[in-house]
Design an enzyme around this catalytic site. Structure first.
Site, PDB file in Angstrom:
ATOM      1  CD  GLN A 168      -3.805  -4.413   6.246  1.00 44.99           C
ATOM      2  OE1 GLN A 168      -3.923  -3.314   5.698  1.00 44.99           O
ATOM      3  NE2 GLN A 168      -4.189  -5.523   5.665  1.00 44.99           N
ATOM      4  CG  ASP A 221      -9.588   0.096   4.642  1.00 47.46           C
ATOM      5  OD1 ASP A 221      -9.270  -0.282   3.502  1.00 47.46           O
ATOM      6  OD2 ASP A 221      -8.921  -0.154   5.656  1.00 47.46           O
ATOM      7  CE  LYS A 241      -3.946  -2.271   2.172  1.00 50.85           C
ATOM      8  NZ  LYS A 241      -4.835  -2.470   3.308  1.00 50.85           N
TER       9      LYS A 241
HETATM   10  N1  GUN Z   1      -7.268  -6.756   6.009  1.00 46.49           N
HETATM   11  C1  GUN Z   1      -7.651  -7.474   4.938  1.00 46.49           C
HETATM   12  N2  GUN Z   1      -8.166  -6.662   3.977  1.00 46.49           N
HETATM   13  C2  GUN Z   1      -8.127  -5.413   4.482  1.00 46.49           C
HETATM   14  C3  GUN Z   1      -8.516  -4.149   3.970  1.00 46.49           C
HETATM   15  O1  GUN Z   1      -9.013  -4.007   2.851  1.00 46.49           O
HETATM   16  N3  GUN Z   1      -8.302  -3.088   4.800  1.00 46.49           N
HETATM   17  C4  GUN Z   1      -7.762  -3.218   6.036  1.00 46.49           C
HETATM   18  N4  GUN Z   1      -7.608  -2.121   6.774  1.00 46.49           N
HETATM   19  N5  GUN Z   1      -7.400  -4.384   6.537  1.00 46.49           N
HETATM   20  C5  GUN Z   1      -7.582  -5.461   5.762  1.00 46.49           C
END
Ligand code: GUN
Length: 284
Positions: A97, A120, A53
């Site tokens: 995350q 998100d 990311k």
């Molecule tokens: N863990 C698995 N997929 C995601 C996501 O799209 N965003 C976040 N913050 N954590 C995740």
């Protein structure tokens, strides 16, 4: 019949280039879109996702902050960090995350992120906005899956879309996005009786169950568009999706591979949401 392969890597590059133009326009006005990613603990898969990311942001010339906190970080410390980033004008997108360590209440954390920076799309305000057709931030994986359908020229309106999986991260928002685009939507779960009856009726089939190769070719309608959100590691170390690609590609009209399908789109839409958030902040 052999399905057309939906090339997620190529589509992600095309979409990133589109958003780079918008990011550059903001930068020309002195605003650099900024993303902060918080990770708590040492989960190896999460570490890879977070690194990717941050890397994607750098590639597009965005500002990014990678905040790695130890596994024993208290909920209060994490909430204080979120409050600090909520108030930081350099940050337009903020995410924690998931999963977070067990001693931290993930709902409390998601609720603490400013809905204006929630790239998100997990904050209840943004979930509600999506459900009522006033989308602000769509969750990145379903949003990326939708863009794959659109960029592949697959029409959604009036089609029967079946989503297998009902998670808050993928299944539920995916169903809402398809509904928003006038599909007739069915959501199936692990408890669905005679799952194949539903999947065989799907013009668009989105699978997000976390069960390797559970959807086989005989469960797919000839010509259907199949979006495989799964990413599973087999005992031999290879990656596979929730769809059995080899049998499915003989029946489907379009199919996403794993890897190289939905995966590259998730991070692309995170970048898109961050740029869009900066555009909104600049317009204020
Ligand atoms: N863990 C698995 N997929 C995601 C996501 O799209 N965003 C976040 N913050 N954590 C995740």
């Amino acid at each position: 019949m052999t399905a057309r392969i939906i090339d997620g890597k190529a589509i992600a590059q095309e979409v990133r280039a589109e958003w780079k133009v918008r990011a550059d326009a903001l930068k020309a006005r002195g605003i650099t879109p900024g993303l902060a990613v918080i990770i708590v603990g040492e989960d190896p898969a999460s570490k890879v996702y977070v690194a990717n990311k941050v890397k994607a942001c750098a590639e597009l010339g965005l500002h990014s902050e990678h905040i790695a906190l130890p596994a024993d970080t208290s909920e209060a410390t994490l909430l204080a960090k979120i409050a600090e980033l909520n108030a930081d004008p350099k940050i337009h997108g903020l995410l924690v995350q998931l999963p977070v360590p067990k001693h931290i209440d993930s709902d409390k954390i998601l609720n603490a992120i400013s809905p204006d920076k929630d790239v998100d799309g997990f904050h209840p305000v943004n979930v509600g906005a999506l459900a009522t057709g006033n989308m602000r931030f769509a969750p990145c994986t379903p949003y990326g899956s939708l863009v794959l359908l659109q960029k592949s020229g697959i029409s959604i309106e009036g089609k029967h879309a079946v989503v297998v999986g009902r998670s808050n991260i993928v299944g539920k928002p995916m169903a809402l996005l398809l509904l928003q685009h006038n599909a007739t939507v069915t959501i199936c779960t692990s408890k669905t009786v005679d799952l194949a009856k539903f999947t065989r009726d799907a013009d668009i089939l989105v699978v997000a169950t976390g069960r390797p190769k559970m959807i086989t070719g005989n469960m797919i309608k000839p010509g259907a568009a199949v979006i495989d959100v799964g990413i599973n590691r087999l005992p031999d170390g290879k990656l596979c999706g929730d769809v059995d690609f080899d049998s499915a590609k003989e029946v489907a009209g379009w199919i996403t591979p794993v890897p190289g399908g939905v995966g590259p789109m998730t991070i692309t839409m995170l970048v898109a949401n961050t740029v869009q958030s900066a555009e909104r902040a600049a317009g204020k």
